[in-house]
Design an enzyme around this catalytic site. Structure first.
Site, short mmCIF file in Angstrom:
data_model
loop_
_atom_site.label_atom_id
_atom_site.label_comp_id
_atom_site.label_asym_id
_atom_site.label_seq_id
_atom_site.Cartn_x
_atom_site.Cartn_y
_atom_site.Cartn_z
N LYS A 71 0.67 -1.16 -0.05
CA LYS A 71 0.13 -0.09 -0.11
C LYS A 71 0.89 1.27 0.06
O LYS A 71 0.64 2.05 -0.89
CB LYS A 71 -0.89 0.01 1.15
CG LYS A 71 -2.14 -1.23 1.05
CD LYS A 71 -3.35 -0.72 1.94
CE LYS A 71 -4.32 -1.90 1.66
NZ LYS A 71 -5.55 -1.36 2.40
N LYS A 92 -10.80 -4.35 -3.26
CA LYS A 92 -11.59 -3.35 -3.30
C LYS A 92 -10.67 -2.07 -3.78
O LYS A 92 -11.12 -1.31 -4.64
CB LYS A 92 -11.89 -2.74 -1.76
CG LYS A 92 -13.06 -3.58 -1.42
CD LYS A 92 -13.13 -2.90 0.16
CE LYS A 92 -12.71 -3.99 1.22
NZ LYS A 92 -13.43 -3.99 2.18
N LYS A 134 -5.30 -10.84 -6.54
CA LYS A 134 -6.52 -11.18 -5.55
C LYS A 134 -7.55 -10.15 -6.20
O LYS A 134 -7.05 -9.09 -6.39
CB LYS A 134 -5.77 -10.55 -3.99
CG LYS A 134 -6.87 -10.48 -3.19
CD LYS A 134 -6.41 -10.19 -1.82
CE LYS A 134 -5.98 -8.37 -1.63
NZ LYS A 134 -5.99 -8.10 -0.22
P1 TYM Z 1 -10.97 -6.51 4.40
O1 TYM Z 1 -12.02 -5.39 4.91
O2 TYM Z 1 -9.92 -5.95 3.55
O3 TYM Z 1 -11.39 -7.75 4.18
C1 TYM Z 1 -12.48 -8.36 4.82
C2 TYM Z 1 -12.20 -9.83 4.73
O4 TYM Z 1 -12.35 -10.37 3.52
C3 TYM Z 1 -11.33 -11.15 3.09
N1 TYM Z 1 -10.90 -10.90 1.84
C4 TYM Z 1 -10.92 -11.82 0.78
N2 TYM Z 1 -10.94 -13.26 0.99
C5 TYM Z 1 -10.62 -14.01 -0.18
N3 TYM Z 1 -10.39 -13.63 -1.37
C6 TYM Z 1 -10.27 -11.99 -1.51
N4 TYM Z 1 -9.82 -11.60 -2.88
C7 TYM Z 1 -10.28 -11.42 -0.44
N5 TYM Z 1 -10.31 -10.01 -0.15
C8 TYM Z 1 -10.68 -9.92 1.05
C9 TYM Z 1 -10.11 -10.46 3.98
O5 TYM Z 1 -9.22 -11.39 4.14
C10 TYM Z 1 -10.90 -10.29 5.34
O6 TYM Z 1 -11.06 -11.35 5.90
N6 TYM Z 1 -7.71 -6.06 8.39
C11 TYM Z 1 -8.93 -6.65 7.86
C12 TYM Z 1 -9.85 -6.16 8.79
C13 TYM Z 1 -9.69 -6.60 10.15
C14 TYM Z 1 -9.65 -7.87 10.89
C15 TYM Z 1 -9.52 -7.48 12.28
C16 TYM Z 1 -9.97 -9.21 10.35
C17 TYM Z 1 -9.31 -5.58 11.28
N7 TYM Z 1 -9.31 -6.12 12.39
C18 TYM Z 1 -9.31 -8.44 13.07
C19 TYM Z 1 -9.79 -10.05 11.49
C20 TYM Z 1 -9.68 -9.86 12.84
C21 TYM Z 1 -9.26 -6.26 6.52
O7 TYM Z 1 -8.75 -5.24 5.83
O8 TYM Z 1 -10.01 -6.93 5.99
#
Ligand code: TYM
Length: 332
Positions: free
Chosen positions: A112, A198, A195
């Site tokens: 990023k 968003k 991947k």
């Molecule tokens: P975020 O908001 O980017 O994504 C939410 C969840 O979706 C999963 N994900 C995917 N899984 C499979 N294929 C993909 N292309 C794909 N894109 C996204 C992410 O792995 C995630 O599980 N840092 C985290 C949010 C967070 C969090 C936490 C998660 C904050 N605190 C504590 C677990 C525990 C994030 O940015 O997810």
């Protein structure tokens, strides 16, 4: 019961099919077997500049989508991160226990910050994983259902839990990642090596759950594949077809092997057309449920307030224990 924690950022108008299959879909059945805590992580969202009105709206839309997907606020604790100030407070303690080099090795940060250039990279993006560790450790979660891209952040979370326990006496549960191999990395429809994301995917590469289903169906039918004809799972040589098979299998319930057999002798066009239909059948009621929940914002806000109260009851206890162990003088 063992505890599960997970979070999702309210940074887009809709979740995409990667978020759903990689994470949220696992969150739902875990409600049957675990004490589940699910969070819309708005503090994480502001590591990238957000429009205030839009952030507020997207936070509600995110919560509504989780409920539409089957998260039941009666069984799970469903809340918004900024409603529970202990997340930021514990994050500070953990930040002071993280090495600068250790944080600098996080690949998501490197990606990023590299993309945005150092002028647009704020310090929050750097300390993001410590806030994420705080989310998980505040609730002493045993398991964390996420996609593959969060694995490294959870390894840091485990390291921090162990470091704290070593320094101040055993207290934190060391959490395990819960990552489903088949759907842990859903890829971009136009760039099947990357991947679905968003922030990085082009509009044609990403399927948003709240988008017009006709548009999504068209994107599926236009997905990039390869120049062979055989419908076979092979991530290395047939990334596009393999991704479509993964999505299909997850939504339809048939295994990849069963799908391969069913599509023997058929063309890529047949597979895409059928998957588009399966997706539309899944997403149509999902969108309706989301809209119905959003039509009653006061009710939704009340649900989230209740969730925050439940979360806070746990979080205040954890933080008090941490503050005591660290050596902070009690206020009274
Ligand atoms: P975020 O908001 O980017 O994504 C939410 C969840 O979706 C999963 N994900 C995917 N899984 C499979 N294929 C993909 N292309 C794909 N894109 C996204 C992410 O792995 C995630 O599980 N840092 C985290 C949010 C967070 C969090 C936490 C998660 C904050 N605190 C504590 C677990 C525990 C994030 O940015 O997810």
């Amino acid at each position: 019961r063992k505890r599960v924690f997970s979070g999702i950022q309210p940074t887009a108008d809709s979740f995409h099919v990667g978020n759903y299959l990689g994470a949220i879909r696992q969150w739902v059945p875990l409600q049957e077997t675990h004490d589940t805590v699910y969070c819309v992580v708005d503090l994480h969202a502001i590591t990238v500049e957000q429009d205030p009105k839009l952030l507020r709206q997207r936070t509600r839309v995110a919560a509504a989508q989780l409920m539409a997907a089957g998260i039941d606020p009666g069984r799970s604790t469903l809340f918004v991160q900024s409603h529970v100030p202990e997340h930021a407070q514990l994050a500070w303690v953990l930040t002071c226990m993280t090495g600068f080099g250790e944080a600098g090795r996080m690949t998501q940060f490197k990606d990023k910050s590299g993309k945005q250039g150092s002028a647009n990279t704020n310090v929050g993006l750097f300390t993001y994983p410590m806030l994420m560790a705080a989310d998980v450790l505040l609730y002493n979660a045993d398991e964390v259902p996420v996609g593959e891209d969060q694995r490294q952040h959870l390894e840091l979370t485990r390291d921090l839990a162990q470091r704290f326990n070593g320094r101040y006496g055993a207290y934190f549960t060391v959490p395990d990642p819960y990552i489903i191999k088949a759907t842990g990395k859903i890829t971009d429809l136009q760039e099947p090596g990357a991947k679905m994301s968003k922030s990085a995917s082009s509009p044609a590469g990403i399927i948003e759950l709240l988008d017009d289903p006709k548009v999504s169906a068209k994107k599926i039918r236009s997905a990039v594949t390869d120049t062979e004809r055989e419908i076979r799972y092979d991530e290395q040589n047939k990334a596009g077809i393999s991704n479509l098979l993964s999505i299909y299998s997850a939504l339809d319930g048939r295994t990849i092997a069963e799908l391969e057999t069913a599509y023997e002798g058929k063309g890529y066009g047949d597979l895409k057309k059928d998957l588009a239909e399966v997706f539309v059948d899944f997403v149509t009621p999902f969108r309706e449920r989301t809209q119905a929940i959003l039509a009653e914002p006061d009710k939704l806000d009340a649900v989230l307030a209740e969730g925050a109260a439940k979360a806070r009851a746990i979080a205040t206890r954890t933080l008090a224990e941490v503050y005591d162990r660290v050596g902070f003088l009690p206020a009274a």
